[in-house]
Design a protein around this motif. Structure first.
Motif, PDB file in Angstrom:
ATOM      1  N   ALA A  33       0.763  -1.034  -0.006  1.00 36.44           N
ATOM      2  CA  ALA A  33      -0.013  -0.058  -0.082  1.00 36.44           C
ATOM      3  C   ALA A  33       0.981   1.327  -0.037  1.00 36.44           C
ATOM      4  N   TYR A  34       0.337   2.470  -0.691  1.00 36.92           N
ATOM      5  CA  TYR A  34       0.946   3.510  -0.525  1.00 36.92           C
ATOM      6  C   TYR A  34       0.361   4.833  -0.252  1.00 36.92           C
ATOM      7  N   ARG A  35       0.799   5.260   1.110  1.00 35.82           N
ATOM      8  CA  ARG A  35       0.186   6.728   1.559  1.00 35.82           C
ATOM      9  C   ARG A  35       0.995   7.704   1.273  1.00 35.82           C
ATOM     10  N   ASN A  36       0.493   9.088   0.804  1.00 39.38           N
ATOM     11  CA  ASN A  36       1.356  10.330   0.805  1.00 39.38           C
ATOM     12  C   ASN A  36       1.717  10.902   2.154  1.00 39.38           C
ATOM     13  N   ALA A  37       2.496  11.764   1.910  1.00 40.35           N
ATOM     14  CA  ALA A  37       3.011  12.432   3.054  1.00 40.35           C
ATOM     15  C   ALA A  37       1.929  12.992   4.145  1.00 40.35           C
ATOM     16  N   ALA A  38       0.569  12.948   3.778  1.00 38.26           N
ATOM     17  CA  ALA A  38      -0.446  13.423   4.554  1.00 38.26           C
ATOM     18  C   ALA A  38      -1.084  12.143   5.323  1.00 38.26           C
ATOM     19  N   GLY A  39      -0.576  11.127   5.085  1.00 36.86           N
ATOM     20  CA  GLY A  39      -1.288   9.850   5.571  1.00 36.86           C
ATOM     21  C   GLY A  39      -2.513   9.315   4.574  1.00 36.86           C
ATOM     22  N   ASP A  40      -2.826   9.986   3.489  1.00 32.52           N
ATOM     23  CA  ASP A  40      -3.759   9.539   2.601  1.00 32.52           C
ATOM     24  C   ASP A  40      -3.578   8.425   1.910  1.00 32.52           C
ATOM     25  N   PHE A  41      -4.368   7.319   1.504  1.00 36.16           N
ATOM     26  CA  PHE A  41      -4.099   6.144   1.006  1.00 36.16           C
ATOM     27  C   PHE A  41      -4.380   6.444  -0.736  1.00 36.16           C
ATOM     28  N   GLU A  42      -3.201   6.140  -1.488  1.00 33.46           N
ATOM     29  CA  GLU A  42      -3.062   6.529  -2.810  1.00 33.46           C
ATOM     30  C   GLU A  42      -2.977   5.539  -3.784  1.00 33.46           C
ATOM     31  N   GLY A  43      -2.686   4.287  -3.092  1.00 33.95           N
ATOM     32  CA  GLY A  43      -2.377   3.101  -4.096  1.00 33.95           C
ATOM     33  C   GLY A  43      -2.322   1.785  -3.380  1.00 33.95           C
ATOM     34  N   LEU A  44      -2.947   0.638  -4.144  1.00 24.26           N
ATOM     35  CA  LEU A  44      -2.495  -0.626  -3.833  1.00 24.26           C
ATOM     36  C   LEU A  44      -2.012  -1.426  -4.787  1.00 24.26           C
ATOM     37  N   ALA A  45      -1.095  -2.441  -4.462  1.00 27.26           N
ATOM     38  CA  ALA A  45      -0.579  -3.036  -5.541  1.00 27.26           C
ATOM     39  C   ALA A  45      -0.195  -4.650  -5.030  1.00 27.26           C
ATOM     40  N   LEU A  46      -0.548  -5.546  -5.673  1.00 32.86           N
ATOM     41  CA  LEU A  46      -0.303  -7.019  -5.461  1.00 32.86           C
ATOM     42  C   LEU A  46       0.922  -7.237  -6.460  1.00 32.86           C
ATOM     43  N   ILE A  47       2.130  -7.431  -5.930  1.00 37.05           N
ATOM     44  CA  ILE A  47       3.431  -7.541  -6.508  1.00 37.05           C
ATOM     45  C   ILE A  47       4.094  -9.211  -6.635  1.00 37.05           C
ATOM     46  N   GLY A  48       3.964  -9.612  -7.585  1.00 35.82           N
ATOM     47  CA  GLY A  48       4.503 -11.268  -7.581  1.00 35.82           C
ATOM     48  C   GLY A  48       4.317 -11.638  -8.739  1.00 35.82           C
ATOM     49  N   HIS A  49       3.873 -13.101  -9.015  1.00 36.00           N
ATOM     50  CA  HIS A  49       3.463 -13.722 -10.415  1.00 36.00           C
ATOM     51  C   HIS A  49       2.607 -12.736 -11.298  1.00 36.00           C
ATOM     52  N   THR A  50       1.576 -12.569 -10.707  1.00 37.64           N
ATOM     53  CA  THR A  50       0.591 -11.486 -11.513  1.00 37.64           C
ATOM     54  C   THR A  50       0.764 -10.478 -10.589  1.00 37.64           C
ATOM     55  N   THR A  51       1.285  -9.272 -11.189  1.00 39.46           N
ATOM     56  CA  THR A  51       1.154  -7.882 -10.557  1.00 39.46           C
ATOM     57  C   THR A  51       0.228  -7.134 -10.937  1.00 39.46           C
ATOM     58  N   LEU A  52      -0.751  -6.439 -10.029  1.00 37.50           N
ATOM     59  CA  LEU A  52      -1.894  -5.859 -10.090  1.00 37.50           C
ATOM     60  C   LEU A  52      -1.730  -4.508  -9.426  1.00 37.50           C
ATOM     61  N   ILE A  53      -2.153  -3.428 -10.309  1.00 42.24           N
ATOM     62  CA  ILE A  53      -1.806  -2.243  -9.658  1.00 42.24           C
ATOM     63  C   ILE A  53      -3.094  -0.924  -9.752  1.00 42.24           C
ATOM     64  N   GLU A  54      -3.471  -0.665  -8.740  1.00 41.78           N
ATOM     65  CA  GLU A  54      -4.454   0.214  -8.659  1.00 41.78           C
ATOM     66  C   GLU A  54      -4.034   1.641  -7.986  1.00 41.78           C
ATOM     67  N   THR A  55      -3.927   2.660  -8.694  1.00 41.56           N
ATOM     68  CA  THR A  55      -3.420   3.833  -8.460  1.00 41.56           C
ATOM     69  C   THR A  55      -3.497   4.981  -9.336  1.00 41.56           C
ATOM     70  N   LYS A  56      -3.749   6.344  -9.028  1.00 40.76           N
ATOM     71  CA  LYS A  56      -3.852   7.292  -9.979  1.00 40.76           C
ATOM     72  C   LYS A  56      -2.468   8.211  -9.389  1.00 40.76           C
ATOM     73  N   SER A  57      -1.643   7.748  -8.654  1.00 41.51           N
ATOM     74  CA  SER A  57      -0.575   8.799  -7.984  1.00 41.51           C
ATOM     75  C   SER A  57       0.560   8.299  -8.916  1.00 41.51           C
ATOM     76  N   ALA A  58       1.418   9.159  -9.259  1.00 44.62           N
ATOM     77  CA  ALA A  58       2.819   8.882  -9.840  1.00 44.62           C
ATOM     78  C   ALA A  58       3.775   8.376  -8.942  1.00 44.62           C
ATOM     79  N   GLU A  59       3.517   8.903  -7.562  1.00 47.38           N
ATOM     80  CA  GLU A  59       4.446   8.475  -6.491  1.00 47.38           C
ATOM     81  C   GLU A  59       4.391   7.343  -6.035  1.00 47.38           C
ATOM     82  N   ALA A  60       2.958   6.971  -6.208  1.00 48.28           N
ATOM     83  CA  ALA A  60       2.744   5.370  -5.651  1.00 48.28           C
ATOM     84  C   ALA A  60       3.135   4.541  -6.657  1.00 48.28           C
ATOM     85  N   LEU A  61       3.045   4.749  -7.832  1.00 44.14           N
ATOM     86  CA  LEU A  61       3.563   3.894  -9.080  1.00 44.14           C
ATOM     87  C   LEU A  61       5.061   3.590  -8.902  1.00 44.14           C
ATOM     88  N   GLU A  62       5.538   4.598  -8.556  1.00 46.48           N
ATOM     89  CA  GLU A  62       7.391   4.595  -8.520  1.00 46.48           C
ATOM     90  C   GLU A  62       7.808   3.801  -7.232  1.00 46.48           C
TER      91      GLU A  62
END
Length: 260
Positions: A33-62
């Motif tokens: 999971a990714y939270r920004n500096a303010a603590g707001d939830f900005e992204g979730l990803a399952l990283i592994g065999h099948t990698t799935l990403i849900e985010t609209k934040s460039a920082e979370a994607l990086e």
């Protein structure tokens, strides 16, 4: 709650969490999971065999791309909607690393109301003793989509995963004279959405509307449980798309899939 904002697009991650929990080897990867500096939830990803990403934040994607470079489970498939997958790859890849395959997938959905096909076939739950034929059919579909035959790469693991799906009553089949005619699997299910995969019709039955009729009958049954049914299909598979359209499905979106 974050995933529930786009239930059709996030059905697989939500279902994995519901089925297995956040930490479980059956997820074949780890959730981040990714939270920004303010603590707001900005992204979730399952990283592994099948990698799935849900985010609209460039920082979370990086951040997810950096985490993926250190994944304990080798990445095989990267999936997200729009251009997110391509952006993720550009952040993830090192040097001149190139993906093995890139393809566009069309998202198809069906919900009430839809035109029902009359089906004379008995679409039923699969039985454990039918595992071999079901696994061979699923492997054929997987090979067409990815260029990798899971029965060759990891036969024991693949058979185990297919059997588990049968035992969880998520594989539906039609048999005639002991031969598999039609197959479809529920990969993921949430309160509102079912995601199907591995739609298969035996070669000698193709072109006879077996696929549309069986898929329509199955959809009618499953829509008593959820509001939407979805599936993804390679943009090149035109005949399959005609089958889905006849069964009542509509193309509503597309995503990019990268095979590592």
């Amino acid at each position: 709650n974050f995933l529930a904002k786009r239930p059709v697009h996030t059905v697989v991650m939500t279902s994995f969490i519901n089925d297995n929990g956040i930490e479980n080897a059956d997820n074949r990867g780890k959730f981040y999971a990714y939270r920004n500096a303010a603590g707001d939830f900005e992204g979730l990803a399952l990283i592994g065999h099948t990698t799935l990403i849900e985010t609209k934040s460039a920082e979370a994607l990086e951040a997810f791309a950096i985490a993926a470079r250190n994944s304990e489970t080798p990445l095989h498939i990267l999936m997200s909607d729009g251009k997110t997958t391509e952006s993720f790859w550009n952040l993830y890849a090192i040097g001149n690393q190139q993906p093995r395959m890139v393809c566009t997938e069309l998202l198809f959905e069906v919900s009430f109301p839809f035109q029902i096909q009359k089906c004379d076939w008995n679409v039923r739950l699969a039985k454990p003793e039918e595992l071999e034929q079901i696994a061979m059919a699923h492997a054929e579909v997987a090979f067409l989509e990815s260029g990798v035959d899971p029965m060759v790469k990891d036969r024991e693991g693949f058979l185990k995963r297919c059997l588990k799906r049968i035992e969880k009553e998520r594989t539906f089949v039609v048999f005639e004279d002991g031969k598999l005619v039609f197959k479809a699997d529920i990969v993921a299910e949430t309160e509102n959405v079912i995601y199907l995969e591995g739609i298969y019709v035996a070669a000698e039955y193709r072109g006879r509307d077996v696929g549309p009729k069986c898929l329509s009958a199955l959809s009618l049954e499953l829509l008593n449980r959820v509001e939407h049914i979805s599936l993804l299909s390679n943009i090149e598979f035109k005949n399959a798309h005609k089958c889905f359209a006849k069964a009542g499905f509509r193309n509503t979106d597309q995503c990019q899939t990268i095979f590592v």
